[in-house]
Design a protein around this motif. Structure first.
Motif, PDB file in Angstrom:
ATOM      1  N   GLY A 539       1.029  -1.411   0.154  1.00 50.07           N
ATOM      2  CA  GLY A 539       0.034  -0.049  -0.078  1.00 50.07           C
ATOM      3  C   GLY A 539       1.082   1.176  -0.098  1.00 50.07           C
ATOM      4  N   SER A 540       0.402   2.483  -0.063  1.00 52.15           N
ATOM      5  CA  SER A 540       1.220   3.595  -0.138  1.00 52.15           C
ATOM      6  C   SER A 540       1.840   3.862   1.269  1.00 52.15           C
ATOM      7  CB  SER A 540       0.236   4.847  -0.030  1.00 52.15           C
ATOM      8  OG  SER A 540      -0.645   4.980   1.025  1.00 52.15           O
ATOM      9  N   GLU A 541       1.540   3.293   2.284  1.00 49.98           N
ATOM     10  CA  GLU A 541       2.476   3.330   3.609  1.00 49.98           C
ATOM     11  C   GLU A 541       3.518   2.514   3.519  1.00 49.98           C
ATOM     12  OE1 GLU A 541       0.587   3.836   7.123  1.00 49.98           O
ATOM     13  OE2 GLU A 541      -0.784   5.381   6.458  1.00 49.98           O
ATOM     14  N   SER A 542       3.588   1.394   3.112  1.00 49.68           N
ATOM     15  CA  SER A 542       4.514   0.348   3.250  1.00 49.68           C
ATOM     16  C   SER A 542       5.411   0.759   1.846  1.00 49.68           C
ATOM     17  CB  SER A 542       3.897  -1.237   2.947  1.00 49.68           C
ATOM     18  OG  SER A 542       3.044  -1.341   2.337  1.00 49.68           O
ATOM     19  N   ALA A 543       4.765   1.269   0.870  1.00 51.38           N
ATOM     20  CA  ALA A 543       5.514   1.952  -0.220  1.00 51.38           C
ATOM     21  C   ALA A 543       6.501   2.773   0.318  1.00 51.38           C
ATOM     22  CB  ALA A 543       4.879   2.209  -1.271  1.00 51.38           C
ATOM     23  N   SER A 544       6.095   3.533   1.040  1.00 54.44           N
ATOM     24  CA  SER A 544       6.977   4.650   1.907  1.00 54.44           C
ATOM     25  C   SER A 544       8.100   4.145   2.670  1.00 54.44           C
ATOM     26  CB  SER A 544       5.959   5.569   2.741  1.00 54.44           C
ATOM     27  OG  SER A 544       6.849   6.891   3.045  1.00 54.44           O
ATOM     28  N   TRP A 545       7.753   2.979   3.488  1.00 53.48           N
ATOM     29  CA  TRP A 545       8.789   2.463   4.357  1.00 53.48           C
ATOM     30  C   TRP A 545       9.893   1.865   3.516  1.00 53.48           C
ATOM     31  CZ3 TRP A 545       4.744  -0.797   6.964  1.00 53.48           C
ATOM     32  CH2 TRP A 545       3.641  -0.036   7.717  1.00 53.48           C
ATOM     33  N   LEU A 546       9.580   1.201   2.293  1.00 51.60           N
ATOM     34  CA  LEU A 546      10.386   0.613   1.386  1.00 51.60           C
ATOM     35  C   LEU A 546      11.343   1.642   0.616  1.00 51.60           C
ATOM     36  CD1 LEU A 546       8.266  -1.955  -0.704  1.00 51.60           C
ATOM     37  CD2 LEU A 546      10.133  -2.597   1.103  1.00 51.60           C
ATOM     38  N   SER A 547      10.848   2.648   0.474  1.00 56.44           N
ATOM     39  CA  SER A 547      11.760   3.720  -0.028  1.00 56.44           C
ATOM     40  C   SER A 547      12.518   4.284   0.772  1.00 56.44           C
ATOM     41  CB  SER A 547      10.780   4.872  -0.640  1.00 56.44           C
ATOM     42  OG  SER A 547      11.281   6.083  -0.923  1.00 56.44           O
ATOM     43  N   ARG A 548      12.246   4.512   2.092  1.00 54.39           N
ATOM     44  CA  ARG A 548      13.077   4.939   3.134  1.00 54.39           C
ATOM     45  C   ARG A 548      14.544   4.208   3.447  1.00 54.39           C
ATOM     46  NH1 ARG A 548      13.009   8.895   7.373  1.00 54.39           N
ATOM     47  NH2 ARG A 548      10.579   9.286   6.986  1.00 54.39           N
ATOM     48  N   ARG A 549      13.999   2.945   3.058  1.00 57.97           N
ATOM     49  CA  ARG A 549      15.033   1.681   3.536  1.00 57.97           C
ATOM     50  C   ARG A 549      16.049   1.429   2.246  1.00 57.97           C
ATOM     51  NH1 ARG A 549      18.441  -1.027   3.777  1.00 57.97           N
ATOM     52  NH2 ARG A 549      18.692  -2.980   4.976  1.00 57.97           N
ATOM     53  N   PHE A 550      15.390   1.456   1.235  1.00 58.46           N
ATOM     54  CA  PHE A 550      16.104   1.155   0.117  1.00 58.46           C
ATOM     55  C   PHE A 550      16.691   2.245  -1.179  1.00 58.46           C
ATOM     56  CE2 PHE A 550      14.100  -2.713   1.335  1.00 58.46           C
ATOM     57  CZ  PHE A 550      15.013  -3.538   1.734  1.00 58.46           C
ATOM     58  N   ARG A 551      15.878   3.255  -0.916  1.00 54.18           N
ATOM     59  CA  ARG A 551      16.440   4.594  -1.463  1.00 54.18           C
ATOM     60  C   ARG A 551      16.189   4.682  -3.136  1.00 54.18           C
ATOM     61  NH1 ARG A 551      16.458   8.023   2.658  1.00 54.18           N
ATOM     62  NH2 ARG A 551      17.424   7.266   4.213  1.00 54.18           N
ATOM     63  N   THR A 552      16.335   3.421  -3.726  1.00 52.52           N
ATOM     64  CA  THR A 552      16.141   3.404  -5.381  1.00 52.52           C
ATOM     65  C   THR A 552      15.648   2.041  -5.646  1.00 52.52           C
ATOM     66  OG1 THR A 552      18.225   2.257  -5.580  1.00 52.52           O
ATOM     67  CG2 THR A 552      18.484   4.415  -5.645  1.00 52.52           C
ATOM     68  N   LEU A 553      15.176   2.425  -6.925  1.00 49.26           N
ATOM     69  CA  LEU A 553      14.373   1.004  -7.451  1.00 49.26           C
ATOM     70  C   LEU A 553      15.153  -0.089  -7.536  1.00 49.26           C
ATOM     71  CD1 LEU A 553      11.444   0.950  -8.705  1.00 49.26           C
ATOM     72  CD2 LEU A 553      12.202   1.786 -11.097  1.00 49.26           C
ATOM     73  N   THR A 554      16.277   0.113  -7.834  1.00 41.67           N
ATOM     74  CA  THR A 554      17.363  -1.072  -7.816  1.00 41.67           C
ATOM     75  C   THR A 554      17.647  -1.334  -6.441  1.00 41.67           C
ATOM     76  OG1 THR A 554      18.238   0.253  -9.569  1.00 41.67           O
ATOM     77  CG2 THR A 554      19.700  -1.448  -8.866  1.00 41.67           C
ATOM     78  N   GLY A 555      17.568  -0.679  -5.530  1.00 38.59           N
ATOM     79  CA  GLY A 555      17.749  -1.167  -4.170  1.00 38.59           C
ATOM     80  C   GLY A 555      16.613  -1.987  -3.635  1.00 38.59           C
TER      81      GLY A 555
END
Ligand SMILES: [Zn+2]
Length: 695
Positions: A539-555
Motif C-alpha cells: 500500500g502507499s504506507e508500506s511503499a513509503s517504508w520501502l523507499s526510505r529503507r532502500f532509496r532506489t528502485l534498484t535497491g
C-alpha cells in the motif's frame, strides 16, 4: 476613542503609514468578527457591517499591495489556480488508528496499555470520530503558514491556499490567554456539513456536473480543487483534535489541556468531548455519541478514545502506524434491504475474479448504493445469493458496501436457480484457477487485457503516479488501440503525438494535456512509484517504508527477504510478494526500461532510527526500573534497531539492571557482559550516549 465604524472609501489622503495602521485595525476587526461568527457562534457584526469593512480592506490592499499579508481575511477568497499540489513531509508522522467494535475490544486495548505501563489506571478522553479528512495546519509566530493533507501519513499535499478559504480556520492565533509559540501545528478533521452537502449536489446537478457520493468525498474534492476560489465557494468546516509539531513551549500535560489551549488560541475544537476515568465511563460516552449522531450536522463513524496524559502517550508510543495510546471505537455498520438485480464478475489488477452485485438503488447510512461486493465465488455458494433475491446490504465508513445475506423475507419464484460462477475469464476467456488456501479465483494469463488495463489505471491514479486525466477510459483506449502494452510505453507516448491525434474522440487539447500531465508525473517520489507498480500487499504506507529503507528502485529490486522482514510493518507474506515480483522476467524488464527512460527517483530523506548507536546491539533488561516498565524499555530498544532478549548469553552486549535483580545479573557478571543502570540506559536511548565500560 471612537469605536463606531466610519467609512473611509473616498479618503485619498492615506499615507503608507496611516494605511498600514488602518489595515491592521480592519484585519483585527474582521478576524475577530469571523471567530465570533464561525467558531463561537455569537455574531457581533451584521452582514452589512462586515461587508463594509471587507470592502474597505480590499480597497486599501489594492492601493497598497504591501499590506496584503498571509493573515489578511481578504486572502480567504482564494488564490489563482495552482499547477498542482506540492508534496510536504510531515515533521511528525500523522498516525492512523486501530479499531475496536465492542466493549471487550475497548477493555482489551486499555488493559494492554496499562500492562505496558505497569499502571493500575490511566484516565481517557473521548472524542467524536468525524468522517472527514485529516489535515495539519502550521502557524509560525501565530500566523497560518501552511496546511497539508494527511497523505500517506509521512507526506501529504500542500493545500494552504484552499484551507485559507475555510472560515473556521483562524489565519492568526489569539494570544490573549496563552502566549502563542513560534511554531505550532494543529491537527484537525475537515468536513462538509450534511445540510450543505445536499445543497452542493443540487447545484452540481443543475450545472450538469457529477454529484458527490457522500459528504466525505465532497470535502475531499473541495479541498483538492486546483482553483482555490472554487474551494472558497464550498462551505467546508473543521474541528481541531490535537497539537502536532510544536516548538518553543512546554507541551500541555494532558490531551484535555491541549484542547483547551487550542481553543484559547482560536482553534475550533469539537464541543462534544468527554473525560472517562474508566472504560465503563468511556462506554457511557460512546453510547451517548451513538444516540446524538443522527442529530448533528456532520458524519461520525465512531468515537476516538485517547489516554489523557501526554507523558503517558509518549511512553506508550506506537506499534507500526497505530499509536498504543489511542483507539477508534467504530459504530456498527448500517444496513438496508434491497433487490439483487444481477451478479457480474470483474477482473482485478492481480487477476482476481471478483463478483459484484448490481442492486436496486437503496439508501444506506445516508448514501445511495447501487453496487456492492459479493467477495468471492465461495461466499456466493455458501450464502446462496441468486439474481432476483431480496438481500441485506451494509456499509461502514469508508468500506465498500457489501451484500451480507439473503433477507429473511426473501421469496423465490419457481424458476430461481443457484448462481453459476463463470468458468472462463470474462476478459480473455482463459481458464481461471483457485490456489490452495485462497478463496479467490484468478485469471493467471499474464497477457490478460483486463488485468493490464486495471494496472495501468492504478499506476496513473491519484495516490500512485497521479497522471491527471488518465482514468479508466483513457487506460482502456490506449491499450485497446495498441498505444500502451507495458507501463513504460506511457513515457513514449509523446513521440506518437501525431498518431494519437487521429483518435477522433480525444482531440488536440486533451491529448496535449495528457502528455503534459505524463511529463509532470515523471518527478514523483520513489514511494509513489513503488505503490504504482501494484505489487501485491504494497500500500502507499508500506511503499513509503520501502523507499526510505532502500532509496532506489534498484535497491528495492535487490532486497532480500531477510532485509525486507526487518522493516517494521512488513511481514513475511509481503516480503515474499516483493521478492517474487522482482523474480518475474517481465517485471525486471519493466524496471530496466523505466530506469532507461529516466524514471529513477532517489529517496534522500534523512535516516530515521537505523543510525542510532544501539542499532544491532543485544540487550537484556532485568529487575524493576523506576521510570518505565520492562516492556517499555524493550520497546525503546527495538524502535532504535536493537534487539531485546530474555536471557543473558555471551552474545549479549548490555544488561540493563534495575533494582531487585537476580540470576541474570549474576550470569552477566560471570560472562563479563557490560552492566548498565537505568540512568545510563536512558542517556543511551535518548541521547545516543554509549555507556563507558568501567572495569
Ligand atoms: Zn483474463
Amino acid at each position: 476613542m471612537n469605536t463606531h465604524y466610519q467609512f473611509h472609501f473616498d479618503d485619498e489622503s492615506y499615507t503608507a503609514n496611516s494605511a498600514a495602521k488602518r489595515a491592521l485595525q480592519l484585519k483585527d476587526e474582521i478576524n475577530r468578527a469571523s471567530k465570533l461568527y464561525y467558531i463561537d457562534n455569537t455574531p457581533e457584526l451584521n452582514d452589512a457591517e462586515w461587508d463594509a469593512r471587507m470592502q474597505e480592506l480590499l480597497k486599501l490592499e489594492a492601493d497598497f499591495p504591501e499590506l496584503i499579508t498571509a493573515d489578511s481575511p481578504t486572502q480567504r477568497v482564494g488564490a489563482p489556480p495552482a499547477e498542482g499540489f506540492e508534496e510536504v513531509v510531515h515533521p511528525i508522522p500523522m498516525l492512523s488508528l486501530g479499531n475496536v467494535f465492542d466493549e471487550d475490544g475497548l477493555r482489551a486495548w486499555h488493559k494492554r496499555a496499562l500492562d505496558f505501563l505497569e499502571l493500575e489506571n490511566a484516565p481517557m478522553v473521548c472524542e467524536l470520530k468525524i468522517d472527514g479528512l485529516a489535515l495539519a495546519i502550521t502557524y509560525r509566530n501565530g500566523v497560518m503558514e501552511r496546511a497539508t493533507t494527511r497523505g500517506d501519513g509521512e507526506r501529504g499535499e500542500d493545500v494552504t491556499a484552499n484551507v485559507r478559504t475555510i472560515k473556521s480556520v483562524p489565519l492568526k492565533l489569539d494570544s490573549i490567554k496563552h502566549s502563542v509559540p513560534p511554531l505550532v501545528e494543529f491537527r484537525g478533521e475537515v468536513f462538509l456539513p450534511n445540510s450543505l452537502f445536499d445543497q452542493l449536489n443540487a447545484d452540481r446537478h443543475a450545472e450538469g456536473l457529477t454529484e458527490y457520493v457522500n459528504p466525505r468525498n465532497a470535502a475531499s474534492g473541495s479541498l483538492r480543487q486546483l482553483d482555490s476560489s472554487e474551494t472558497a465557494k464550498r462551505p467546508l468546516d473543521i474541528f481541531v483534535y490535537a497539537l502536532g509539531y510544536v516548538e518553543g513551549i512546554k507541551e500541555p500535560s494532558s490531551h484535555w489541556n491541549a484542547l483547551e489551549t487550542i481553543k484559547s488560541w482560536g482553534g475550533k475544537t469539537n464541543p462534544w468531548t468527554r473525560k472517562a476515568a474508566t472504560t465503563e465511563d468511556a462506554m457511557k460516552a460512546i453510547n451517548e455519541a451513538f444516540m446524538i449522531r443522527e442529530s448533528i450536522d456532520y458524519g461520525i463513524d465512531g468515537v476516538v478514545i485517547k489516554i489523557d496524559s501526554i507523558p503517558l502517550q509518549k511512553r506508550l508510543g506506537a506499534v507500526g502506524r497505530d499509536p498504543r495510546w489511542a483507539i477508534a471505537y467504530k459504530f456498527p455498520a448500517e444496513k438496508a434491504e434491497t433487490t439483487l438485480k444481477a451478479i457480474h464478475v470483474n477482473v482485478g489488477r492481480t487477476g482476481a475474479l471478483t463478483p459484484w452485485a448490481e442492486l436496486e438503488p437503496v439508501m444506506v447510512g445516508g448514501v445511495t448504493v447501487e453496487r456492492a461486493t459479493l467477495h468471492n465465488k465461495d461466499e456466493i455458494t455458501r450464502k446462496d445469493f441468486r439474481e432476483g433475491d431480496r438481500v441485506v446490504v451494509q456499509r461502514a465508513g469508508d468500506v465498500i458496501p457489501q451484500v451480507v445475506s439473503v433477507s429473511s423475507k426473501n421469496k423465490r419464484s419457481g424458476d430461481s436457480t443457484p448462481y453459476k460462477f463463470p468458468n472462463t475469464c470474462p476478459s480473455c476467456g482463459s481458464n481461471p484457477t483457485s490456489s490452495d488456501g485462497e478463496a479467490t479465483t484468478r485469471c493467471i494469463n499474464v497477457s490478460c487485457p483486463a488485468q493490464f488495463e486495471r494496472l495501468l489505471e492504478h499506476y496513473a491514479s491519484r495516490g500512485a503516479i497521479d497522471i491527471e486525466g488518465f482514468g479508466e477510459r483513457v487506460a482502456q483506449d490506449l491499450t485497446r488501440l495498441g498505444f500502451v502494452s507495458t507501463i513504460s510505453d506511457i513515457y513514449k507516448l509523446h513521440e506518437r503525438r501525431e498518431e494519437l491525434l487521429k483518435i477522433d474522440k480525444m482531440g488536440e487539447t486533451r491529448i496535449d494535456n495528457l502528455l503534459d500531465a505524463i511529463n509532470a508525473s515523471r518527478q514523483q517520489p520513489l514511494s509513489r512509484l513503488l505503490f504504482a507498480l501494484g505489487i501485491s500487499g504494497i500500500g502507499s504506507e508500506s511503499a513509503s517504508w520501502l523507499s526510505r529503507r532502500f532509496r532506489t528502485l534498484t535497491g528495492v529490486r535487490n532486497a532480500t527477504i531477510e532485509e525486507l522482514i526487518k522493516i517494521d510493518g512488513i511481514g513475511s507474506i509481503v516480503a515474499n510478494n516483493i521478492v517474487n515480483y522482482f523474480n518475474v522476467a517481465k517485471n525486471l524488464q519493466l524496471v530496466d526500461e523505466l530506469i532507461e527512460l529516466g524514471i529513477n527517483p532517489i529517496d534522500n530523506r534523512p535516516e530515521s532510527s537505523t543510525t542510532h548507536p544501539a542499532n544491532g546491539l543485544i540487550f537484556v533488561v532485568t529487575g524493576k526500573l523506576e521510570t518505565m516498565s520492562r516492556s517499555e524499555a524493550n520497546n525503546r530498544i527495538k524502535s532504535l534497531g536493537g534487539k531485546a532478549t530474555g536471557s543473558v548469553t555471551g552474545k549479549t552486549h548490555y544488561l540493563v539492571a534495575g533494582t531487585n535483580t537476580g540470576a541474570k545479573f549474576d550470569k552477566a557478571q560471570r560472562l563479563g557482559v557490560q552492566i548498565i543502570n537505568e540512568m545510563e540506559f536512558i542517556a543511551f536511548m535518548d541521547e545516543g550516549t554509549v555507556p563507558i565500560q568501567t572495569e
